[in-house]
Design a protein around this motif. Sequence first.
Motif, PDB file in Angstrom:
ATOM      1  N   GLY A 172      10.202 -54.656-116.919  1.00  0.00           N
ATOM      2  CA  GLY A 172       9.263 -53.738-117.531  1.00  0.00           C
ATOM      3  C   GLY A 172       9.925 -52.527-118.162  1.00  0.00           C
ATOM      4  O   GLY A 172      11.090 -52.223-117.914  1.00  0.00           O
ATOM      5  N   SER A 173       9.181 -51.848-119.017  1.00  0.00           N
ATOM      6  CA  SER A 173       9.609 -50.651-119.735  1.00  0.00           C
ATOM      7  C   SER A 173      10.822 -50.959-120.621  1.00  0.00           C
ATOM      8  O   SER A 173      11.052 -52.112-121.008  1.00  0.00           O
ATOM      9  N   TRP A 174      11.579 -49.923-120.978  1.00  0.00           N
ATOM     10  CA  TRP A 174      12.790 -50.072-121.778  1.00  0.00           C
ATOM     11  C   TRP A 174      13.988 -49.668-120.951  1.00  0.00           C
ATOM     12  O   TRP A 174      13.900 -48.754-120.119  1.00  0.00           O
ATOM     13  N   HIS A 175      15.109 -50.341-121.180  1.00  0.00           N
ATOM     14  CA  HIS A 175      16.359 -49.838-120.625  1.00  0.00           C
ATOM     15  C   HIS A 175      16.595 -48.435-121.188  1.00  0.00           C
ATOM     16  O   HIS A 175      16.512 -48.221-122.400  1.00  0.00           O
ATOM     17  N   HIS A 176      16.927 -47.494-120.343  1.00  0.00           N
ATOM     18  CA  HIS A 176      17.112 -46.128-120.828  1.00  0.00           C
ATOM     19  C   HIS A 176      18.483 -45.912-121.458  1.00  0.00           C
ATOM     20  O   HIS A 176      18.658 -44.980-122.254  1.00  0.00           O
ATOM     21  N   GLU A 177      19.425 -46.756-121.107  1.00  0.00           N
ATOM     22  CA  GLU A 177      20.780 -46.598-121.664  1.00  0.00           C
ATOM     23  C   GLU A 177      21.447 -47.960-121.788  1.00  0.00           C
ATOM     24  O   GLU A 177      21.318 -48.808-120.896  1.00  0.00           O
ATOM     25  N   LEU A 178      22.152 -48.149-122.895  1.00  0.00           N
ATOM     26  CA  LEU A 178      22.994 -49.323-123.105  1.00  0.00           C
ATOM     27  C   LEU A 178      24.414 -48.862-123.355  1.00  0.00           C
ATOM     28  O   LEU A 178      24.644 -47.747-123.860  1.00  0.00           O
ATOM     29  N   ASP A 179      25.386 -49.708-123.045  1.00  0.00           N
ATOM     30  CA  ASP A 179      26.771 -49.343-123.341  1.00  0.00           C
ATOM     31  C   ASP A 179      27.115 -49.697-124.783  1.00  0.00           C
ATOM     32  O   ASP A 179      26.242 -50.102-125.574  1.00  0.00           O
ATOM     33  N   GLU A 180      28.389 -49.560-125.141  1.00  0.00           N
ATOM     34  CA  GLU A 180      28.787 -49.803-126.527  1.00  0.00           C
ATOM     35  C   GLU A 180      28.670 -51.264-126.929  1.00  0.00           C
ATOM     36  O   GLU A 180      28.754 -51.608-128.117  1.00  0.00           O
ATOM     37  N   HIS A 181      28.454 -52.151-125.935  1.00  0.00           N
ATOM     38  CA  HIS A 181      28.237 -53.578-126.216  1.00  0.00           C
ATOM     39  C   HIS A 181      26.752 -53.933-126.132  1.00  0.00           C
ATOM     40  O   HIS A 181      26.397 -55.110-126.106  1.00  0.00           O
ATOM     41  N   ASN A 182      25.911 -52.925-126.036  1.00  0.00           N
ATOM     42  CA  ASN A 182      24.457 -53.092-125.944  1.00  0.00           C
ATOM     43  C   ASN A 182      24.028 -53.840-124.687  1.00  0.00           C
ATOM     44  O   ASN A 182      23.058 -54.600-124.691  1.00  0.00           O
ATOM     45  N   GLN A 183      24.758 -53.568-123.602  1.00  0.00           N
ATOM     46  CA  GLN A 183      24.392 -54.062-122.286  1.00  0.00           C
ATOM     47  C   GLN A 183      23.898 -52.887-121.439  1.00  0.00           C
ATOM     48  O   GLN A 183      24.387 -51.767-121.592  1.00  0.00           O
ATOM     49  N   PRO A 184      22.918 -53.110-120.561  1.00  0.00           N
ATOM     50  CA  PRO A 184      22.406 -52.001-119.740  1.00  0.00           C
ATOM     51  C   PRO A 184      23.530 -51.295-118.980  1.00  0.00           C
ATOM     52  O   PRO A 184      24.432 -51.940-118.430  1.00  0.00           O
ATOM     53  N   SER A 185      23.478 -49.973-118.975  1.00  0.00           N
ATOM     54  CA  SER A 185      24.490 -49.173-118.294  1.00  0.00           C
ATOM     55  C   SER A 185      23.834 -47.916-117.740  1.00  0.00           C
ATOM     56  O   SER A 185      22.641 -47.684-117.927  1.00  0.00           O
ATOM     57  N   ALA A 186      24.638 -47.096-117.056  1.00  0.00           N
ATOM     58  CA  ALA A 186      24.100 -45.887-116.422  1.00  0.00           C
ATOM     59  C   ALA A 186      25.151 -44.791-116.379  1.00  0.00           C
ATOM     60  O   ALA A 186      25.315 -44.110-115.380  1.00  0.00           O
ATOM     61  N   SER A 187      25.863 -44.599-117.475  1.00  0.00           N
ATOM     62  CA  SER A 187      26.897 -43.575-117.499  1.00  0.00           C
ATOM     63  C   SER A 187      26.325 -42.172-117.631  1.00  0.00           C
ATOM     64  O   SER A 187      26.902 -41.200-117.148  1.00  0.00           O
ATOM     65  N   VAL A 188      25.182 -42.047-118.293  1.00  0.00           N
ATOM     66  CA  VAL A 188      24.516 -40.751-118.467  1.00  0.00           C
ATOM     67  C   VAL A 188      23.171 -40.751-117.750  1.00  0.00           C
ATOM     68  O   VAL A 188      22.846 -39.834-117.013  1.00  0.00           O
ATOM     69  N   TRP A 189      22.361 -41.787-117.983  1.00  0.00           N
ATOM     70  CA  TRP A 189      21.045 -41.915-117.359  1.00  0.00           C
ATOM     71  C   TRP A 189      20.997 -43.167-116.492  1.00  0.00           C
ATOM     72  O   TRP A 189      21.438 -44.238-116.904  1.00  0.00           O
ATOM     73  N   SER A 190      20.446 -43.036-115.310  1.00  0.00           N
ATOM     74  CA  SER A 190      20.242 -44.203-114.458  1.00  0.00           C
ATOM     75  C   SER A 190      18.754 -44.442-114.283  1.00  0.00           C
ATOM     76  O   SER A 190      17.942 -43.520-114.356  1.00  0.00           O
ATOM     77  N   GLY A 191      18.404 -45.696-114.064  1.00  0.00           N
ATOM     78  CA  GLY A 191      17.008 -46.037-113.869  1.00  0.00           C
ATOM     79  C   GLY A 191      16.182 -45.898-115.136  1.00  0.00           C
ATOM     80  O   GLY A 191      16.699 -45.910-116.262  1.00  0.00           O
ATOM     81  N   LYS A 192      14.876 -45.765-114.938  1.00  0.00           N
ATOM     82  CA  LYS A 192      13.913 -45.596-116.036  1.00  0.00           C
ATOM     83  C   LYS A 192      13.009 -44.417-115.682  1.00  0.00           C
ATOM     84  O   LYS A 192      11.860 -44.592-115.270  1.00  0.00           O
ATOM     85  N   PRO A 193      13.543 -43.198-115.833  1.00  0.00           N
ATOM     86  CA  PRO A 193      12.860 -42.010-115.295  1.00  0.00           C
ATOM     87  C   PRO A 193      11.451 -41.789-115.806  1.00  0.00           C
ATOM     88  O   PRO A 193      10.578 -41.380-115.044  1.00  0.00           O
ATOM     89  N   ASP A 194      11.194 -41.999-117.098  1.00  0.00           N
ATOM     90  CA  ASP A 194       9.843 -41.772-117.610  1.00  0.00           C
ATOM     91  C   ASP A 194       9.624 -42.608-118.864  1.00  0.00           C
ATOM     92  O   ASP A 194      10.542 -43.262-119.356  1.00  0.00           O
ATOM     93  N   ILE A 195       8.403 -42.548-119.393  1.00  0.00           N
ATOM     94  CA  ILE A 195       8.041 -43.385-120.539  1.00  0.00           C
ATOM     95  C   ILE A 195       7.713 -42.550-121.775  1.00  0.00           C
ATOM     96  O   ILE A 195       7.214 -43.080-122.771  1.00  0.00           O
ATOM     97  N   TYR A 196       8.003 -41.271-121.724  1.00  0.00           N
ATOM     98  CA  TYR A 196       7.601 -40.323-122.766  1.00  0.00           C
ATOM     99  C   TYR A 196       8.080 -40.715-124.159  1.00  0.00           C
ATOM    100  O   TYR A 196       7.285 -40.870-125.086  1.00  0.00           O
ATOM    101  N   HIS A 197       9.382 -40.893-124.354  1.00  0.00           N
ATOM    102  CA  HIS A 197       9.905 -41.205-125.685  1.00  0.00           C
ATOM    103  C   HIS A 197       9.432 -42.576-126.165  1.00  0.00           C
ATOM    104  O   HIS A 197       9.027 -42.740-127.324  1.00  0.00           O
ATOM    105  N   ALA A 198       9.514 -43.558-125.287  1.00  0.00           N
ATOM    106  CA  ALA A 198       9.138 -44.917-125.692  1.00  0.00           C
ATOM    107  C   ALA A 198       7.657 -44.995-126.051  1.00  0.00           C
ATOM    108  O   ALA A 198       7.280 -45.619-127.054  1.00  0.00           O
ATOM    109  N   TYR A 199       6.814 -44.369-125.241  1.00  0.00           N
ATOM    110  CA  TYR A 199       5.387 -44.436-125.521  1.00  0.00           C
ATOM    111  C   TYR A 199       5.056 -43.766-126.848  1.00  0.00           C
ATOM    112  O   TYR A 199       4.259 -44.288-127.637  1.00  0.00           O
TER     113      TYR A 199
END
Length: 427
Positions: free
Chosen positions: A374-401
Amino acid sequence: MAACHPFIATTEESWLNRPAHRRWLIDQGESLIAFGKASRRPEGGFATLDEWGHPIPAQRPQTLIAARMTHTFALAALQGIPGAGALVDHGISALTSLFHDDRHGGWFAEMPDDEDASGIDTTKQAYLHAFVALAAASATAAGRPGARVLLDRAVEVIERHFWSDEEGRMRESFSRDWQQGEAYRGANSNMHSVEAFLALADVLEAPVWRQRALSIAGYLIHEHAVQAGYLVVEHFDEQWQEWRDYNRDQPGDQFRPYGLTPGHALEWSRLLVNLEAGLLRHGEQAPDWLLHDAIGLFDAAVTTGWAADGAPGFVYTVDWQQQPVVRARMHWVIGEGVAAAAALLARTGQVRFEHCYRQWWDYIDLYLIDRERGSWHHELDEHNQPSASVWSGKPDIYHAYQATLFPRLPLAPTAATLLAERPELAG
């Protein structure tokens, strides 16, 4: 400019006018709301969610999350989505009590455990107060109980402590008792203040807030960003001198990263178009530079940020030589990108903005939408794979919504006021 890939038939109707595309946006928005409902904390406020949409128990409740979710649920409530109104009320209650500093006024960044606010950072931040004001304005437009009281309180704090008539901009932060100010001024907090001020102008029917938004934009964009090739200068000292080395040793900061942030150029681009539309709607003077600079910001963001390292997606930051620094792809950047492209397409009719709009939604569909959890991955790495170097998890839906909603709406008034006046336009 590194143009977005053109589609073959440049005369075909825009996606924005196609019923199937609008239904797709509505479906995406409703799925985000459904995901976000899990963030409700019975004790008050909203929890930070992990990748699976589960609350993170160890994460202290954040004012930013509470305000953003309250604002987002207010937009959903105005569209008639069941359950959203109760969540707005839940957020208003938390912002009125649990996050508020009853001793000195204003809002903490986190929910304190006691009146002394021991164990948390007690600084009062303009960035957070802008979001409290935005949440209260949207909830007021939605007619939710207690919202107007919260809005009046937020406006009073902003006018007393943060807004500077002398500077024509927002001060950054203060100690808990408001006696010490930070020797820093930031474009990010002022950008989100513009967002909040446009909502305040509409909800309160007070043009002074649009003029304040124009003052901020005139200085940060028409003066500094234009001089920097339409890249947004993010950091300043308390005399508003550019601070180009700020956070060089912390390049991946969540809110004050080193260098230049292409995503903020996109966000500013959309805000300038909305500001122009708001001014014109009320018969106020709208400088020609608003549209000119909105296009300049958009083009600079695409040129410097899109596929800057050879892979699809916007890099998070670049240095002053326009070379990538933090190569992670943040979900909020391309969310703001589609909103900016839609706004500029509506304002100018130029097909190149349609090209970007289509390409970026294709990217979101391919890489960011998490169809398993569900929702959107909040961060991807330079290969467009999910990552968490700056943001982890899916804190909110504000931008995506907002990315699913704003392209379906006129450029003015701001979303909550518009949906209150004409809810059918969101369909």
